[in-house]
Design an enzyme around this catalytic site. Structure first.
Site, PDB file in Angstrom:
ATOM      1  N   ASP A 109       0.891  -1.315   0.121  1.00  0.00           N
ATOM      2  CA  ASP A 109       0.083  -0.021  -0.092  1.00  0.00           C
ATOM      3  C   ASP A 109       0.838   1.346   0.096  1.00  0.00           C
ATOM      4  O   ASP A 109       2.174   1.118   0.222  1.00  0.00           O
ATOM      5  CB  ASP A 109      -0.861  -0.132   1.117  1.00  0.00           C
ATOM      6  CG  ASP A 109      -1.774   1.178   1.337  1.00  0.00           C
ATOM      7  OD1 ASP A 109      -2.165   1.754   0.429  1.00  0.00           O
ATOM      8  OD2 ASP A 109      -1.876   1.930   2.374  1.00  0.00           O
ATOM      9  N   ASP A 132      -1.793  -0.495   5.816  1.00  0.00           N
ATOM     10  CA  ASP A 132      -1.995  -0.103   7.258  1.00  0.00           C
ATOM     11  C   ASP A 132      -3.396   0.124   7.227  1.00  0.00           C
ATOM     12  O   ASP A 132      -3.816   0.335   8.454  1.00  0.00           O
ATOM     13  CB  ASP A 132      -1.245   1.184   7.362  1.00  0.00           C
ATOM     14  CG  ASP A 132      -1.971   2.287   6.576  1.00  0.00           C
ATOM     15  OD1 ASP A 132      -2.177   2.003   5.611  1.00  0.00           O
ATOM     16  OD2 ASP A 132      -2.110   3.566   7.102  1.00  0.00           O
ATOM     17  N   ASP A 155      -6.747  -2.327   3.077  1.00  0.00           N
ATOM     18  CA  ASP A 155      -5.833  -3.237   2.630  1.00  0.00           C
ATOM     19  C   ASP A 155      -6.236  -4.808   3.177  1.00  0.00           C
ATOM     20  O   ASP A 155      -5.258  -5.586   3.219  1.00  0.00           O
ATOM     21  CB  ASP A 155      -4.409  -3.066   3.224  1.00  0.00           C
ATOM     22  CG  ASP A 155      -3.955  -1.518   2.485  1.00  0.00           C
ATOM     23  OD1 ASP A 155      -4.284  -1.271   1.625  1.00  0.00           O
ATOM     24  OD2 ASP A 155      -3.531  -0.735   3.577  1.00  0.00           O
TER      25      ASP A 155
END
Lengths: 1197, 331
Positions: A426, A863, A867
C-alpha cells in the site's frame, strides 16, 4: 455546551452537497419487505417493543474458541491432520492384540504431542480474547434516560440507544447521525480504517433532527427507523425514519460506520442502528482465512509419500509373512513346529494364512509408524512460536516513537517470510507517513529550499559523499533536520534567502511576493483561528493544499479568514516592516479535477485589480503561458524535472490580470454553464474556464514532499537487491503514485514507463454516450490493446527496465479472466508495477492474481482497512501498526510499526526462519528414516512377524525424547550467517525464494542419507555381535543386547548427524545434542533399574551386559563413525567446491574477507548486476548516463 | 523503564539471538585433520581387535546331517520323531591349537526363528517369577495348561521348545567335565526366575516339544532354560551350553557323544556344536577388526584425496559463478 456551537461556518454553503435532503426513491419502497425488515426504536430501550427485538449485542468476538467449544473443536482440528489421525488410529489399535508393543507406550507420545499443540492453541486464543476485551470495554456516552448521558462499555450498547461521540473518538457501532456541534448538523468523518482514504468525509443528519443540541433534549426524543437488514455494503444504506409523525428517507449520508472516527467536530449525537457483528465493517470482514505455508504443504506431501512407503513396506511384509506362515503347516506336517502352527490363533494361523496376513498388515502399520515423525508437527509449531517470540522481541524492530514492537500475530507463517517473491505494498501510511511537506520551490527561475528528501539522504549515505544541496552539507545536519520537522507539521522549508522576510532582498522580490500571495489565496482551505493563542490552523481538502497554506503562513503570508466572498490574510509589508491585513474579494473558484489538472481563483484585490491565480500540473500549465510570461520557463522546467525525479509533487504557479470586460464575459458564460442542467454541463464549464485560463504569466513551481517513512528508500533498495519484486497498489491518483514511485526509487529516469489508462479521448467520448455496454466493450478493447502493446515493447527491448503503471479503471478490465494472464505476463516482465486508483477489492484481486498466476510467495503490506482484503489474500499479510486504527493489524499475520522494519523482518528473520524450519523438517525425516530402516531390516530377519528388537519404550521415546530437542534447537536457534551478514548480502535471501533448502532433491537427499545410515547401522551392529560371544565371559548376545546396541547407535548417529549439520553451536546446541545422548544412557540406567515387571527386556541390560562389554563400546564408536562418513565427505566436498550462497558467506567470514570491498563485491556481483529498482540501481544508472554523456562529449573532439 | 518505552523489548544476547557461538565450517584443515584422526584411531583399534580375534580358538562341528543314520537319510524327520531309534552319535573333533580354559561350549542353531513374534511373546514373566502367578497364562497359548486345565509351569512355546541335545566330551579316553553352572545371566537367576517356582505339568502330555525339567529344582537354577529363554536376535544364533575349566592341548582329538534329540529337520535348520575360547572382544569375530581397519583405511585414503584435491584444485573461495541460480539463470 453552548460554546461548542460558537461561530461556525455553514459548510453546506461552500460545498454543494448532493445529499442532505433526501428524496424517496425506488429503494425505499422495499422497506418492510424481505431484506429490509429491520426496525429500530430509537431511545426507547425500556419499551417492550424494543426489548422484544433480538438484535445482536455490541460484543465483537474474534476468538476461535469459547471455553465450551475449545476441547471438541481443537481436538477435531488436531485429528484433521492425516498424521495425527494415523497416530490416533494406531493408538486405538495398540489396545488390541495386534499391537507389537504396549498400548501405553504408544498413546503417551500422542498425548504429549496433541496436548502441546492444544496448549499452544489455547494460549493464542487467550491473547485474542484479551484484544477483544480491550475493544469491547471502550467507553462511550449513552443516553440513560431523562436527558442524562452516562459512560458505558461498547459491549453493553443496544440497538436504539442514543450515544454521544466526541472528537477523535471511534464510533462504537453503526450510528444514525441525529445532530452535531455544527448548526447544520454536519460532521467530519475519517474512514481510513474502512477504505484507507485519508481525506475527511462529510456526513450530515436529517434536517428534522439537526436542531437537537443538548443532552437534555433527548429526554423526549423518540423516533422509529426502518431499514435494510445487516449487510456488507459500506456505501449503501436504505431506510426511513419516523420522527414527529413524519416519514423521512435515510441515505448513507446519515450513517456513521463503526471503526471510523469523528474528526474536526466537537461531538455528535447518534442512534445505534447496527451493533456488533451486524455492523457493516464486521460484516465486511471475511473470516480470516487460515493460511498454511508452502513448506508445510510440501511437508504434508512428504508425509503422504512416507505413508506410501509405510504401506508398501507393510504390504510386502504381510505378503511374505502370509507365505511363510502358510508353509508352516502342510496338512499334518508342521515345519516350524516350535511356533505351534497347528494350534494357532487367527493372527498366526497357517490354515487361515490370508486372514493372518491381513491382520499382520495392521500390525506392520503400527510398527513401521516410526517412519512417520509423530512429533514433527508439534515440533514445527513449538519452533514457530519460539521464532515469533524472537521476532516480537527484536529490539531492531521496535519503534521508539510509538512504543511499538513487532508483533507476529500468527505463528504459522514464519518461514514464508524467507521466501517472499513479490511484495504488494500500500502507499499511504505504509510507504509514506501521509503528511505533505512544503520543501522546495522555484520562483522566478531560482531554486529555493534546502530541505533534504529521504531519497537524497539515502543516496548520499550510499555513495558516502557529503550531500551538498545549495551549498550546505546536509548529512551533518541530520539532527537539525529532525528539529525542524518537529516545529511545524507540513513545512520543511529552509532557506535563509527567503525565510524571515529576507525574500525582499532577492532579485525578483516582486515575483516572490506574488508567488506566496497566490499560495495564500488560491485554495479551498478553511482557517480555524484559535482566539486565545492567535494561531491559525487549517482544514483542507487534501494534505498538499494544507501544506501550501502552511508554507505561506510560515513565510509571512498568513491566511486567517474566509467568508463566502472574501479571503483575508496578513502580510508583512516589506517597506514598513509591519504586518498588514489584506482582503481579496473572491469572485470565482474554478475547481480542480483530474481532467483539468489545475485550479484557479478569480479575485479582486484591494486596488480593484482583477486577477486570475492558477496552479496546476506542469503538463497543462506550460501550454497556457503567455508569450511574455515565459521568462523563467527554461529554468523552472529544469527545476521541476529535478523535483519530480526526487519524488516531489510539483505544481506550477501562474497568474494573469483580467480586465473587466473579459471577466464579465467569462462570468456570464461560467454562470450559465454552472446553472445548466443538461448532460454536457461539465463540458460547458470546461469550455468556459479553458478560455480564461490562458496567457498566464509564470511565477514558479512548488515542490511538496509526500513524506516517505523513515528508511523506506534504503529498505526498498535492500529488498530489491535481495531480488524481491515490489508492487505498489494505491488508491491514490496516478500522478501521486508515480511521484512516490520516484521517491522510493521504484521509478527513475531512463526506465521506460508503460502506462495503461482509460483517460484516452475515445473512451471519454464513449463514456459521454453513456451506454454501459459500449463503454465496457470499448474500454476492454483499449486495455487489451495497451497491454499487448506493452508486451511488444517489452520483448523488443531487453536492455532497459520497464515500469508498468495502471489505473483502477483499466485494472478492472485487466483482471478479467481472459486477459489477466497476459496482464500478469506483462507485469512480471516489468521491474516496477504501480497500480493506482485501485479499490480494496482490486488490491485483493491483484494479490490473488500474482499469488496464483506466478505460484510464488507474496507478501502484502498495508495499514488501513482498505488493505484488509489484500492482507488476507496474500500468503503473508503485514500490517503497519504505526498509525491509529487496528483493522489492518487485526487481519494481518505480522504487525510492524514501520515499513523499514520489513528489511530486517524478511532478510534476517525470514531467512533464518526459512532455513531453520526447512533444515529441521529434513532432519526429522532423516532421523525417522534411520530408525524406521533399522526396524524394517530387523523384521526381515524375524520373518516379518512384527517383532521389534527394541523395547516398547525405546520405540516410543525415540521421537519425543532422544532426538527431538536438538531438532527443536536447530529450528529455533540455528543461524547460517549472522544478522549483520544477512543484511550485508541481501542476495542470500534468494535461497528462500528459490527454495533451495527445501527442494525435492534436498529432501530426498536427506532421506537417502537416512536410509544409508540405517542400513549401515543395522548390518554393522548385527554382524559385529552375532552369533559369537561378545564378551569375555562367553555369553552370547540375545535380542535385548542387540536391540539396545542398535538403538544406542541410532541415537548417537542421529545426534551426531545433527552436530555435523549445524553450523552454529551455542551452549544450547551443545546441551541438547550431547544431552540427548546422555539422556539415553541415563534412561537406560534408570529404566533398567526398575523392577523386571516394568523394565522387561531392558532390566539391568546396561549395567549387567552392555557397559562391561568392551565390544559394545567398540561397536558403537565404529558404527557411528562409519554411518557418518558418507555425509561428512559429501559436506566437505560441497562446502569447498560447490558452496551455496550461505556457504560462501561463511567462507568470507572465516577468511576475514568482509572488509575487502572488492572481494565482497564479487560475491555480490549478481545482485548488483540485475537490480533494476532501488536507489543503488538509480545511482548506477545515473553514473552510467554521465559516463556515456562524457563519451559523447569527448567523441567529436 | 519509563512509561514511554513500556513495550520496548528488553535487550539480552539471548533475545536478540546474539549468543556467543562456535561456528565451525569444514575447512580443508578440519576435513583432513578429522579423516587422519579417524584413520589413526581406527587402524590400531582394528589391528588390536583383529589380533584378539585371531588368538581365539574356535572349533565348530555341524552334526545335524551326520548324526542321522544312513538308512534314515531320506527321512530324517521320522528318525528324530521315533522314540525308539538310537539317537546317540559320536563325533571326533581335531584341536588345531591349544584351547586354554575357560573353554565355552555352545550349540548353534540356524534358521530357527526365536525372534518370531508368536514365539517371543509366548511366555509369562510373572509366572516364572512368582509361584502365586502360576495362573498368569494369557500370553502362553497354546502351551498354557494341560488337558485337565492345570497350569503348565513354565508355560509358553519358548519353554516348551527347550533345546534337548546333550553333549559328552572326552579326550584321550578321559571325560571332560562341562560345568553348566553360571551360564545364565545374573538378572535371570536373581530376578526373572523365581527360586521358589518349580516346574509343574511341564512336557507331561500332548506333544512333547523339547527337554523336560527336573521338578525338584527351582526355575532359578534351571540355567539351560534361562539361556534358552533369552530369545536370540537373529535366526542364526549360538547359546551357551557349558564351560570347560581344563585346557585342551593342540592336536588332540575330542570325542563328542551327542544325544541328537532336537528336531531341526522339520524346518531345515542346522545344528552345530562349537567350542571356543574368548578374549576381551569376545569370541572369534574377525569382522570388527577388519571393519575397523577398512574404515580407518578409507578415511586415510580420503584424507590423501582431499589433500590432493586442495593442492591441485585450489579455488578462489566464494566464486559466485558456482551459485546454482547463476548456472541456470532464472528467466
Amino acid at each position: 455546551m453552548g460554546t461548542g456551537r460558537k461561530r461556525r461556518l455553514h459548510f453546506s454553503k461552500i460545498y454543494s452537497f448532493k445529499c442532505g435532503r433526501n428524496r424517496f426513491d425506488d429503494d425505499h419502497s422495499q422497506i418492510g419487505g424481505p431484506g429490509f425488515s429491520r426496525v429500530v426504536y430509537c431511545n426507547e430501550t425500556g419499551v417492550a417493543e424494543a426489548a422484544s427485538q433480538s438484535y445482536a449485542d455490541n460484543y465483537v468476538r474474534s476468538t476461535k474458541y469459547t471455553p465450551m467449544t475449545f476441547l471438541p473443536k481443537s481436538l477435531f482440528e488436531q485429528f484433521r491432520r492425516v498424521a495425527n489421525f494415523y497416530f490416533l488410529v494406531t493408538g486405538i489399535l495398540s489396545f488390541t492384540k495386534l499391537a507389537p508393543y504396549s498400548a501405553v507406550s504408544a498413546i503417551l507420545p500422542l498425548i504429549v504431542v496433541i496436548g502441546a499443540t492444544m496448549v499452544k492453541e489455547g494460549i493464542e486464543d487467550w491473547q485474542r480474547q484479551k484484544q477483544d476485551y480491550e475493544v469491547n470495554n471502550r467507553k462511550v456516552k449513552v443516553h440513560r434516560g431523562g436527558g442524562v448521558f452516562e459512560s458505558r462499555e461498547w459491549k453493553n450498547l443496544r440497538v436504539g440507544d442514543v450515544v454521544k461521540v466526541v472528537k477523535d473518538e471511534f464510533f462504537p457501532a453503526d450510528l444514525l447521525i441525529l445532530s452535531s456541534s455544527y448548526e447544520d448538523a454536519v460532521c467530519y468523518v475519517e474512514t481510513m480504517n474502512l477504505d484507507g482514504e485519508t481525506n475527511l468525509k462529510l456526513k450530515q443528519s436529517l434536517e428534522a433532527t439537526s436542531t437537537i443540541h443538548d443532552d437534555s433534549d433527548f429526554n423526549h426524543f423518540k423516533a422509529t427507523v426502518k431499514c435494510e437488514d445487516p449487510n456488507a455494503s459500506l456505501y449503501t444504506f436504505v431506510g426511513t425514519m419516523e420522527y414527529q409523525e413524519q416519514q423521512y428517507a435515510l441515505s448513507p449520508q446519515q450513517l456513521l460506520l463503526r471503526d471510523s472516527k469523528l474528526r474536526n467536530t466537537d461531538y455528535i449525537y447518534g442512534a445505534v442502528i447496527f451493533t456488533g457483528h451486524d455492523t457493516k465493517v464486521i460484516q465486511n470482514s471475511t473470516e480470516a482465512p487460515s493460511k498454511r505455508s508452502g513448506i508445510e504443504r510440501r511437508t504434508d506431501r512428504i508425509i503422504y509419500f512416507l505413508f506410501f512407503i509405510l504401506f508398501l513396506m507393510a504390504f510386502l511384509g504381510s505378503v511374505y509373512f502370509g507365505v511363510v506362515t502358510k508353509r508352516d503347516l502342510d496338512g499334518d506336517r508342521q515345519r516350524r513346529w516350535y511356533l505351534g502352527p497347528d494350534r494357532s490363533d487367527i493372527f498366526f494361523d497357517p490354515k487361515r494364512a490370508p486372514a493372518a496376513a491381513v491382520y499382520h498388515f495392521l500390525t506392520a502399520l503400527l510398527l513401521y509408524g516410526y517412519l512417520i515423525p509423530i512429533s514433527l508437527y508439534v515440533s514445527i509449531e513449538i519452533v514457530k512460536v519460539l521464532q515469533t517470540i524472537f521476532i516480537n522481541n527484536d529490539i531492531h524492530m521496535y519503534y521508539e516513537e510509538a512504543d511499538k514492537p513487532a508483533h507476529a500475530r500468527t505463528s504459522n507463517l514464519t518461514e514464508e517470510l524467507g521466501q517472499i517473491d513479490t511484495i504488494l505494498s500500500d502507499k499511504t501510511g505504509t510507504l509514506t507517513c501521509n503528511s505533505m511537506e512544503f520543501i522546495k520551490c522555484s520562483v522566478a527561475g531560482t531554486a529555493y529550499g534546502r530541505g533534504v528528501t529521504e531519497v537524497e539522504r539515502a543516496m548520499a549515505k550510499r555513495t558516502g559523499s557529503p550531500l551538498i544541496v545549495n551549498g550546505r552539507d546536509q548529512l551533518l545536519d541530520d539532527h537539525n533536520d529532525e528539529d525542524s520537522t518537529l516545529s511545524v507539521k507540513g513545512y520543511n522549508f529552509e532557506d535563509e534567502r527567503v525565510t524571515n522576510g529576507y525574500w525582499f532582498h532577492e532579485p525578483h522580490s516582486d515575483v516572490i511576493q506574488k508567488f506566496f500571495r497566490l499560495l495564500a489565496i488560491c485554495h479551498t482551505a478553511i482557517p480555524d483561528l484559535d482566539e486565545e493563542t492567535g494561531k491559525v490552523t487549517y482544514e483542507a481538502e487534501s494534505p498538499d493544499e494544507a501544506a501550501f497554506v502552511i508554507a505561506a503562513r510560515e513565510l509571512g503570508f498568513e491566511f486567517y479568514k474566509r467568508t463566502q466572498t472574501t479571503v483575508s490574510f496578513m502580510e508583512l509589508d516589506p517597506v514598513s516592516k509591519k504586518r498588514v491585513e489584506r482582503t481579496y474579494e473572491l469572485l470565482n473558484v474554478l475547481e480542480f479535477n483530474s481532467a483539468r489538472k489545475r485550479m484557479s481563483v478569480i479575485v479582486r484585490d484591494e486596488d480593484g485589480k482583477l486577477l486570475l491565480l492558477c496552479k496546476g500540473a506542469d503538463s497543462v500549465m506550460f501550454d497556457r503561458l503567455a508569450k511574455n510570461g515565459r521568462e523563467f520557463e527554461e529554468s523552472t522546467k529544469e527545476h521541476v524535472n529535478e523535483y519530480a525525479d526526487a519524488g516531489l509533487r510539483t505544481l506550477i504557479l501562474a497568474y494573469r490580470e483580467l480586465n473587466e470586460e473579459e471577466y464579465k464575459e467569462f462570468n456570464e458564460k461560467f454562470t450559465e454553464a454552472k446553472n445548466s442542467v443538461s448532460a454536457d454541463r461539465d463540458e460547458l464549464i470546461d469550455q468556459a474556464t479553458e478560455e480564461i485560463e490562458k496567457d498566464l504569466i509564470l511565477l514558479g513551481a512548488t515542490a511538496v514532499e509526500d513524506k516517505l517513512q523513515k528508511g523506506v528508500p534504503e529498505c526498498i533498495d535492500k529488498l530489491a537487491q535481495a531480488g524481491i519484486k515490489i508492487w505498489v497498489l494505491t488508491g491514490d491518483k496516478m500522478e501521486t503514485a508515480i511521484n512516490i514511485g520516484f521517491a522510493c526509487s521504484l521509478l527513475r529516469q531512463g526506465m521506460k514507463q508503460i502506462i495503461i489508462t482509460l483517460e484516452s479521448p475515445e473512451i471519454i467520448a464513449a463514456e459521454k454516450d453513456g451506454d454501459k455496454n459500449v463503454i465496457s466493450k470499448v474500454s476492454k478493447e483499449s486495455v487489451k490493446k495497451q497491454i499487448l502493446a506493452g508486451k511488444a515493447q517489452l520483448t523488443a527491448s531487453t536492455s532497459d527496465p520497464f515500469a508498468l503503471i495502471i489505473d483502477g479503471k483499466s485494472l478492472a478490465y485487466a483482471l478479467h479472466d481472459d486477459i489477466k494472464s497476459t496482464f500478469l505476463e506483462l507485469a512480471v516482465g516489468c521491474a516496477s508495477v504501480i497500480c493506482c486508483r485501485s479499490s480494496p477489492k482490486q488490491k485483493a484481486l491483484v494479490t490473488r492474481l500474482v499469488k496464483e498466476g506466478t505460484g510464488k510467495t507474496t507478501l502484502a503490506i498495508g495499514d488501513g482497512a482498505n488493505d484488509v482484503g489484500m492482507l488476507q489474500e496474500a500468503d503473508i499479510g503485514v500490517g503497519i501498526s504505526g498509525v491509529e486504527g487496528m483493522q489492518a493489524v487485526m487481519s494481518s499475520d505480522i504487525a510492524i510499526a514501520q515499513f523499514r522494519f520489513l528489511e530486517r523482518l524478511l532478510l534476517v528473520h525470514g531467512h533464518w526462519c526459512y532455513r531453520r524450519i526447512s533444515s529441521m523438517i529434513c532432519y526429522f525425516f532423516y532421523k525417522n528414516i534411520v530408525f524406521g530402516t533399522t526396524v524394517f531390516l530387523y523384521e526381515a530377519y524375524a520373518s516379518f512377524s512384527g517383532q521389534p528388537a527394541y523395547n516398547d519404550w525405546y520405540l516410543s521415546l525415540y521421537n519425543v525424547f532422544f532426538t527431538s530437542l536438538p531438532a527443536i534447537a536447530l529450528g529455533v536457534f540455528d543461524q547460517d550467517v549472522s544478522a549483520r551478514f544477512c543484511l550485508k548480502f541481501p542476495l542470500l535471501y534468494q535461497e528462500g525464494v528459490q527454495n533451495t533448502l527445501f527442494r525435492w532433491r534436498r529432501i530426498f537427499g536427506w532421506m537417502l542419507n537416512g536410509l544409508v545410515s540405517g542400513v549401515i547401522i543395522f548390518f554393522l551392529c548385527t554382524r559385529a555381535l552375532d552369533p559369537e560371544s561378545y564378551r569375555k565371559n562367553g555369553k552370547t548376545a540375545g535380542m535385548e543386547v542387540v536391540g539396545a546396541t542398535i538403538y544406542t547407535c541410532v541415537v548417537w548417529v542421529a545426534n551426531c548427524q545433527m552436530a555435523l549439520a549445524v553450523s552454529y553451536f551455542t551452549l544450547i546446541q551443545h546441551v541438547f545434542i550431547w544431552g540427548g545422548i546422555i539422556l539415553w544412557y541415563l534412561f537406560l540406567l534408570a529404566y533398567g533399574a526398575m523392577p523386571t515387571s516394568i523394565s522387561t527386556t531392558a532390566y539391568n541390560v546396561f549395567v549387567e551386559t552392555l557397559a562391561p562389554a568392551p565390544s559394545y563400546w567398540v561397536v558403537t564408536l565404529f558404527v557411528v563413525i562409519a554411518a557418518l562418513v558418507p555425509y561428512f565427505c559429501y559436506k566437505a566436498v560441497q562446502m569447498r567446491f560447490f558452496p551455496a550462497y550461505h556457504g560462501m558467506i561463511q567462507w568470507i567470514r572465516y577468511e576475514g574477507n568482509t572488509d575487502d570491498p572488492e572481494y565482497v563485491n564479487m560475491v555480490r556481483q549478481r545482485s548488483i548486476r540485475t537490480t533494476t529498482v532501488g536507489y543503488t540501481a538509480r545511482s548506477i544508472a545515473r553514473d552510467n548516463n554521465l559516463y556515456h554523456l562524457n563519451l559523447e562529449l569527448q567523441a567529436p573532439k | 523503564m519509563d512509561h514511554k518505552n513500556a513495550k520496548k523489548p528488553s535487550y539480552s544476547r539471548f533475545s536478540q539471538q546474539e549468543l556467543p557461538a562456535w561456528k565451525p565450517i569444514l575447512t580443508p584443515g578440519w576435513v583432513i585433520a578429522s579423516f587422519i584422526t579417524i584413520g589413526a584411531l581406527f587402524v590400531p583399534i582394528g589391528l588390536l581387535a583383529w589380533s584378539a580375534s585371531d588368538n581365539v580358538v574356535e572349533i565348530s562341528d555341524r552334526y545335524d546331517e551326520a548324526c542321522v543314520p544312513d538308512d534314515f537319510n531320506s527321512n530324517a524327520e521320522s528318525f528324530i520323531q521315533n522314540p525308539d531309534t538310537k539317537k546317540t552319535c559320536i563325533r571326533n573333533l581335531k584341536v588345531p591349537k591349544k584351547l586354554v580354559a575357560p573353554i565355552f561350549v555352545y550349540y548353534q542353531l540356524e534358521n530357527f526363528y526365536q525372534n518370531h513374534r508368536r514365539f517371543v511373546k509366548s511366555k509369562s514373566d510373572k509366572q516364572l517369577r512368582n509361584p502365586e502367578d502360576e495362573n498368569d497364562l494369557h500370553s502362553c497359548y497354546p502351551e498354557a495348561n494341560t488337558a485337565d486345565n492345570k497350569p503348565i509351569v513354565p508355560c509358553g512355546l519358548i519353554a516348551w521348545s527347550l533345546f534337548n541335545d546333550t553333549y559328552k566330551l572326552s579326550t584321550r579316553g578321559k571325560q571332560i567335565t562341562i560345568d553348566k553352572k553360571g551360564i545364565a545371566w545374573k538378572s535371570d537367576t536373581k530376578a526373572k526366575f523365581g527360586s521358589n517356582v518349580y516346574p509343574k505339568n511341564f512336557q507331561k502330555e500332548g506333544l512333547i516339544g523339547g527337554a523336560a525339567l527336573d521338578e525338584s529344582i527351582p526355575l532359578s537354577e534351571q540355567e539351560d532354560l534361562m539361556v534358552w529363554m533369552r530369545t536370540a536376535a537373529l535366526p542364526k544364533f549360538r547359546k551357551l551350553y557349558g564351560r570347560i575349566e581344563t585346557d585342551i592341548e593342540a592336536h588332540d582329538t575330542i570325542k563328542v557323544e551327542i544325544e541328537n534329540n532336537y528336531n531341526t529337520y522339520k524346518f531345515g535348520g542346522r545344528k552345530k556344536l562349537v567350542l571356543s575360547t574368548t578374549t576381551w572382544i569376545g569370541g572369534k569375530n574377525d569382522f570388527v577388526g577388519v571393519a575397523y581397519v577398512s574404515v580407518g583405511g578409507i578415511c586415510l585414503f580420503l584424507a590423501i584425496n582431499f589433500i590432493l584435491l586442495y593442492v591441485f584444485r585450489p579455488r578462489r573461495l566464494g566464486d559466485p559463478s558456482y551459485l546454482s541460480w547463476n548456472r541456470h539463470p532464472i528467466n
